[in-house]
Design a protein around this motif. Structure first.
Motif, PDB file in Angstrom:
ATOM      1  N   SER A 112       0.384  -1.026   0.259  1.00  0.00           N
ATOM      2  CA  SER A 112      -0.144   0.032  -0.327  1.00  0.00           C
ATOM      3  C   SER A 112       0.851   1.076   0.144  1.00  0.00           C
ATOM      4  CB  SER A 112      -0.912  -0.073   1.141  1.00  0.00           C
ATOM      5  OG  SER A 112      -0.369   0.165   2.790  1.00  0.00           O
ATOM      6  N   GLN A 113       2.190   1.288   0.151  1.00  0.00           N
ATOM      7  CA  GLN A 113       3.402   1.853  -0.251  1.00  0.00           C
ATOM      8  C   GLN A 113       3.128   2.853  -1.122  1.00  0.00           C
ATOM      9  OE1 GLN A 113       7.055   0.963   1.333  1.00  0.00           O
ATOM     10  NE2 GLN A 113       6.141   0.508   3.156  1.00  0.00           N
ATOM     11  N   LYS A 114       3.231   4.188  -1.524  1.00  0.00           N
ATOM     12  CA  LYS A 114       3.150   4.526  -2.651  1.00  0.00           C
ATOM     13  C   LYS A 114       4.891   4.584  -3.339  1.00  0.00           C
ATOM     14  CE  LYS A 114       2.669  10.405  -4.573  1.00  0.00           C
ATOM     15  NZ  LYS A 114       2.758  10.983  -4.263  1.00  0.00           N
ATOM     16  N   GLN A 115       4.246   4.596  -4.065  1.00  0.00           N
ATOM     17  CA  GLN A 115       5.598   3.548  -5.342  1.00  0.00           C
ATOM     18  C   GLN A 115       6.255   4.998  -6.265  1.00  0.00           C
ATOM     19  OE1 GLN A 115       2.927   0.428  -6.530  1.00  0.00           O
ATOM     20  NE2 GLN A 115       5.257  -0.506  -5.546  1.00  0.00           N
ATOM     21  N   THR A 116       6.854   4.789  -6.754  1.00  0.00           N
ATOM     22  CA  THR A 116       7.593   6.144  -7.994  1.00  0.00           C
ATOM     23  C   THR A 116       7.639   5.597  -9.210  1.00  0.00           C
ATOM     24  OG1 THR A 116       9.409   6.401  -6.650  1.00  0.00           O
ATOM     25  CG2 THR A 116       9.645   7.136  -8.738  1.00  0.00           C
ATOM     26  N   PRO A 117       6.492   5.920 -10.316  1.00  0.00           N
ATOM     27  CA  PRO A 117       6.210   5.450 -11.494  1.00  0.00           C
ATOM     28  C   PRO A 117       7.147   6.028 -12.298  1.00  0.00           C
ATOM     29  CG  PRO A 117       5.221   7.810 -11.143  1.00  0.00           C
ATOM     30  CD  PRO A 117       5.784   7.356  -9.461  1.00  0.00           C
ATOM     31  N   VAL A 118       7.104   4.241 -13.433  1.00  0.00           N
ATOM     32  CA  VAL A 118       8.800   4.420 -14.382  1.00  0.00           C
ATOM     33  C   VAL A 118       8.354   4.044 -15.227  1.00  0.00           C
ATOM     34  CG1 VAL A 118       9.182   2.274 -12.629  1.00  0.00           C
ATOM     35  CG2 VAL A 118       7.452   1.812 -14.313  1.00  0.00           C
TER      36      VAL A 118
END
Length: 428
Positions: A3-9
């Protein structure tokens, strides 16, 4: 799923190079139907899942439905594939995952991805949305579905209330070219694009070294199996009659050079269609080009003559089935020049062998001759109960094939005469 915010790729790290052009086609919405066939490891399903997730995150009205023929396979295939796309794009914090029933929701807009099996078509017909419409529709493992009629029924239920639609189809082609999915992609539609990809265009580290080891081992030991499984080629059951057929567009430049025109006609009216084929025969290179077709049931002589005249404005001779002398006479009275095929004992076998063995290539334009393309590519010897091929040619689904045989009879007759003359000369 975290559920942690991730960095777009970057998309290039998720979409294989073979799909880059198709990605832009989707962005510009050049087509409605996207038919993606291919072998193992082609990443076609990964590509579709990414396009659906990206599209839904741009349009509050866009919902999606992902389908398999059998509902119990949904979770381990399309559901997991779409979850992979969400994770890969780094947007897990924006999506809600539900396992019972299966569902995915984009939290900022509230639009949804629904999962259904076509083994219970009533559940697809009864699907209702509170908001928006099914902008994205996905048929996964398309070859498992029962046929185009089932697809049409499903689409008629789902393609309502919206403006822009994207229908995705993904499958590994069955061996037999006679399979309905292999036949379907031969028919061109302006709103449809067909893509065929395989693992060779996928970055090696995406699939892992062992994948390539297994593929190359099969390539070296069982090349036919390799072509089917890894390259997605419809290699056939071994009973295909015409292995010299090429289905492609015949260019206007080619058409302008055609000067050895031949015409064949197989009669029909009720259940069996009338089939007329216009051809060009390149005797030197042993190539036959099919570029004109009439294929219709309940076509009376007057209307048939009118339609044939459109394709045969110079009124070249037409060789027709001699079993219908009345129809031949009627067409001649209407101004056509029709002669009956001579036929004779063994004419069917000789004609089929001439077309399949003597000709280097039979080129069929799928837009001008869709039924000829279908019949020639799907025509196979029948098998008995033990799986052995029967010795005779099946007399069904061969109306355009018969028309071509009749139209080529004079060329086959001259060929037969040459063989006889050589044989006689050898006996002297």
């Amino acid at each position: 799923m975290t559920s942690q915010k991730q960095t777009p790729v970057k998309l290039t790290s998720l979409i294989a190079p073979s799909f880059h052009e198709l990605h832009w086609d989707i962005l510009e919405h050049k087509h409605t139907h996207y038919k993606l066939a291919g072998g193992r490891g082609s990443t076609k399903s990964s590509f579709i899942s990414l396009e659906i997730i990206l599209g839904m995150m741009q349009d509050p009205e866009a919902n999606a439905i992902a389908m398999r023929k059998v509902g119990r396979f949904l979770e381990e295939s399309v559901f997991e594939q779409l979850r992979w796309a969400i994770e890969g794009l780094g947007v897990s914090d924006k999506w809600k995952v539900r396992f019972s029933p299966l569902g995915l929701s984009y939290l900022p807009f509230g639009n949804k991805i629904i999962f259904r099996g076509a083994d219970d078509p009533q559940k697809i017909k009864s699907v209702k949305l509170k908001k928006g419409y099914f902008k994205y529709i996905w048929f996964e493992e398309r070859s498992e579905f029962d046929g185009p009629e089932e697809e049409r029924t499903i689409l008629q239920s789902l393609m309502r209330g919206g403006t822009d639609y994207y229908v995705f189809y993904s499958w590994n082609p069955p061996k037999s070219i006679n399979s309905w999915v292999n036949q379907d992609i031969l028919l061109e539609r302006p709103d449809t694009i067909v893509s065929h990809t395989d693992y060779r265009s996928v970055p090696r580290d995406w699939l892992g070294e062992q994948f390539f080891i297994e593929a190359e081992h099969l390539r070296d030991t069982k090349p036919k199996a390799y072509e089917h499984e890894y390259l997605g080629v419809a290699t056939g059951t071994g009973g295909a009659v015409f292995e010299n057929v090429t289905v492609r567009t015949i260019t206007d430049e080619e058409l302008s050079r055609f000067d050895r025109i031949k015409n064949g006609l197989d009669f029909g009216y009720g259940a069996d269609p009338l089939a007329y084929i216009k051809m060009h025969y390149n005797k030197t290179r042993k190539r036959l080009f099919l570029f004109g077709e009439i294929y219709a049931v309940k076509l009376g002589n007057t209307k048939a003559a009118r339609e044939i005249r459109k394709l045969n404005p110079l009124n070249h001779y037409i060789t027709a089935d001699s079993e219908e002398p009345r129809a031949i006479a009627a067409l001649n009275e209407l101004g056509l020049r029709v002669i009956g095929a001579k036929k004779g004992p063994g004419s069917v076998d000789y004609g089929m062998e001439f077309l399949s063995d003597e000709l280097e290539e039979i080129v069929i334009d799928p837009k001008r001759c869709p039924n000829a393309a279908r019949e020639f590519t799907s025509y196979e010897l029948e098998q008995d109960k033990d799986g052995n091929f029967k010795g005779s040619y099946p007399d069904k689904n061969n109306h355009t094939i018969d028309a071509v045989r009749y139209g080529m009879e004079d060329a086959m007759t001259r060929r037969k005469a040459k063989i006889k003359n050589k044989a006689r000369a050898g006996l002297r």
